[in-house]
Write an enzyme that holds these catalytic residues in place. Structure first.
Site, PDB file in Angstrom:
ATOM      1  NE  ARG A   1      -0.332   6.594   1.425  1.00  0.00           N
ATOM      2  CZ  ARG A   1      -1.447   5.976   1.775  1.00  0.00           C
ATOM      3  NH1 ARG A   1      -1.604   4.686   1.588  1.00  0.00           N
ATOM      4  NH2 ARG A   1      -2.432   6.637   2.330  1.00  0.00           N
TER       5      ARG A   1
ATOM      6  CG  HIS B   1      -1.756  -1.296   1.269  1.00  0.00           C
ATOM      7  ND1 HIS B   1      -2.877  -1.555   0.522  1.00  0.00           N
ATOM      8  CD2 HIS B   1      -1.492  -2.410   1.979  1.00  0.00           C
ATOM      9  CE1 HIS B   1      -3.297  -2.785   0.795  1.00  0.00           C
ATOM     10  NE2 HIS B   1      -2.471  -3.329   1.669  1.00  0.00           N
TER      11      HIS B   1
ATOM     12  N   GLY C   1       1.339   4.495  -8.218  1.00  0.00           N
ATOM     13  CA  GLY C   1       0.432   5.337  -7.456  1.00  0.00           C
ATOM     14  C   GLY C   1       0.845   6.791  -7.472  1.00  0.00           C
ATOM     15  NE  ARG C   2       3.767   6.885  -2.866  1.00  0.00           N
ATOM     16  CZ  ARG C   2       4.391   6.266  -1.859  1.00  0.00           C
ATOM     17  NH1 ARG C   2       4.718   6.944  -0.778  1.00  0.00           N
ATOM     18  NH2 ARG C   2       4.673   4.983  -1.944  1.00  0.00           N
TER      19      ARG C   2
ATOM     20  CG  ASP D   1       0.950  -1.124  -5.638  1.00  0.00           C
ATOM     21  OD1 ASP D   1       1.471  -1.548  -4.588  1.00  0.00           O
ATOM     22  OD2 ASP D   1      -0.211  -0.684  -5.680  1.00  0.00           O
TER      23      ASP D   1
ATOM     24  N   GLY E   1       6.640   1.898  -5.095  1.00  0.00           N
ATOM     25  CA  GLY E   1       7.957   2.450  -5.388  1.00  0.00           C
ATOM     26  C   GLY E   1       8.394   2.352  -6.835  1.00  0.00           C
ATOM     27  CB  VAL E   2       6.834   1.093  -9.959  1.00  0.00           C
ATOM     28  CG1 VAL E   2       7.185   1.137 -11.443  1.00  0.00           C
ATOM     29  CG2 VAL E   2       6.805  -0.336  -9.443  1.00  0.00           C
ATOM     30  NE  ARG E   3       7.889   6.988  -6.762  1.00  0.00           N
ATOM     31  CZ  ARG E   3       6.928   6.188  -6.309  1.00  0.00           C
ATOM     32  NH1 ARG E   3       6.415   5.250  -7.097  1.00  0.00           N
ATOM     33  NH2 ARG E   3       6.463   6.325  -5.083  1.00  0.00           N
TER      34      ARG E   3
HETATM   35  C1  LIG Z   1      -2.818   9.363  -1.502  1.00  0.00           C
HETATM   36  C2  LIG Z   1      -2.832   7.847  -1.484  1.00  0.00           C
HETATM   37  C3  LIG Z   1      -3.929   7.184  -0.937  1.00  0.00           C
HETATM   38  C4  LIG Z   1      -3.963   5.800  -0.906  1.00  0.00           C
HETATM   39  N1  LIG Z   1      -5.030   5.164  -0.366  1.00  0.00           N
HETATM   40  C5  LIG Z   1      -5.051   3.827  -0.295  1.00  0.00           C
HETATM   41  C6  LIG Z   1      -6.159   3.149   0.315  1.00  0.00           C
HETATM   42  O1  LIG Z   1      -7.122   3.759   0.769  1.00  0.00           O
HETATM   43  N2  LIG Z   1      -6.137   1.797   0.372  1.00  0.00           N
HETATM   44  C7  LIG Z   1      -5.079   1.072  -0.129  1.00  0.00           C
HETATM   45  O2  LIG Z   1      -5.108  -0.154  -0.051  1.00  0.00           O
HETATM   46  N3  LIG Z   1      -4.020   1.696  -0.707  1.00  0.00           N
HETATM   47  C8  LIG Z   1      -3.984   3.034  -0.805  1.00  0.00           C
HETATM   48  N4  LIG Z   1      -2.909   3.670  -1.367  1.00  0.00           N
HETATM   49  C9  LIG Z   1      -1.795   2.858  -1.880  1.00  0.00           C
HETATM   50  C10 LIG Z   1      -1.943   2.656  -3.368  1.00  0.00           C
HETATM   51  O3  LIG Z   1      -3.088   1.866  -3.666  1.00  0.00           O
HETATM   52  C11 LIG Z   1      -0.736   1.948  -3.950  1.00  0.00           C
HETATM   53  O4  LIG Z   1      -0.556   0.673  -3.343  1.00  0.00           O
HETATM   54  C12 LIG Z   1       0.561   2.723  -3.753  1.00  0.00           C
HETATM   55  O5  LIG Z   1       0.336   4.103  -3.963  1.00  0.00           O
HETATM   56  C13 LIG Z   1       1.614   2.200  -4.739  1.00  0.00           C
HETATM   57  O6  LIG Z   1       2.886   2.685  -4.416  1.00  0.00           O
HETATM   58  P1  LIG Z   1       3.532   3.975  -5.127  1.00  0.00           P
HETATM   59  O7  LIG Z   1       2.723   5.157  -4.722  1.00  0.00           O
HETATM   60  O8  LIG Z   1       4.924   3.990  -4.569  1.00  0.00           O
HETATM   61  O9  LIG Z   1       3.496   3.740  -6.641  1.00  0.00           O
HETATM   62  C14 LIG Z   1      -2.868   5.048  -1.443  1.00  0.00           C
HETATM   63  C15 LIG Z   1      -1.781   5.737  -1.988  1.00  0.00           C
HETATM   64  C16 LIG Z   1      -1.748   7.119  -2.006  1.00  0.00           C
HETATM   65  C17 LIG Z   1      -0.542   7.826  -2.607  1.00  0.00           C
END
Ligand SMILES: Cc1cc2nc3c(=O)[nH]c(=O)nc-3n(C[C@H](O)[C@H](O)[C@H](O)COP(=O)(O)O)c2cc1C
Length: 103
Positions: free
Chosen positions: A12, A9, A70-71, A47, A49-51
């Site tokens: 975070r 996720h 994601g980010r 997913d 950290g894939v950048r």
């Molecule tokens: C702002 C934000 C909100 C997120 N909310 C959720 C969430 O509610 N549930 C969840 O399982 N993952 C959530 N994620 C994680 C993403 O689904 C995803 O796994 C993650 O962003 C991938 O990693 P990356 O951002 O390094 O690419 C969230 C990510 C971000 C950046």
């Protein structure tokens, strides 16, 4: 179930959580992957950290059939809107093409 996503996720929520990449090979082994995208096996996506294109290649080499981001697209959209997201995708695809050629 058609597939799974190997994800922490975005790391975070829990400090010290195991990195998604560290778990990927074990998960792929457990589900008897890799399978093809069009095959009838269990699809493994990844997913966290894939950048860059090199990150994508590493993930594919470790047995996933696809990656999710994601980010990066959130940042691109936040700074430059739709065009920023298009640039992100175009840039990664161009880099991926070049690095696959070099490999
Ligand atoms: C702002 C934000 C909100 C997120 N909310 C959720 C969430 O509610 N549930 C969840 O399982 N993952 C959530 N994620 C994680 C993403 O689904 C995803 O796994 C993650 O962003 C991938 O990693 P990356 O951002 O390094 O690419 C969230 C990510 C971000 C950046």
């Amino acid at each position: 179930m058609d597939g799974i996503v190997v994800s922490n996720h975005g790391g975070r929520q829990v400090d010290g959580a195991i990195g998604s990449l560290d778990m990927l090979p074990e998960v792929v082994d457990c589900v008897k992957g890799p399978k093809t995208m069009r095959g009838d096996g269990l699809l493994v996506l990844f997913d966290g950290g894939v950048r860059t294109e090199v990150d994508i290649i590493k993930v594919l080499c470790l047995g996933a059939q696809g990656v999710l981001m994601g980010r990066p697209w959130v940042y691109s959209f936040g700074t430059a809107g739709k065009e920023g997201m298009e640039e992100l995708i175009k840039g990664i695809l161009a880099d991926l093409d070049q690095s696959m050629g070099l490999l």
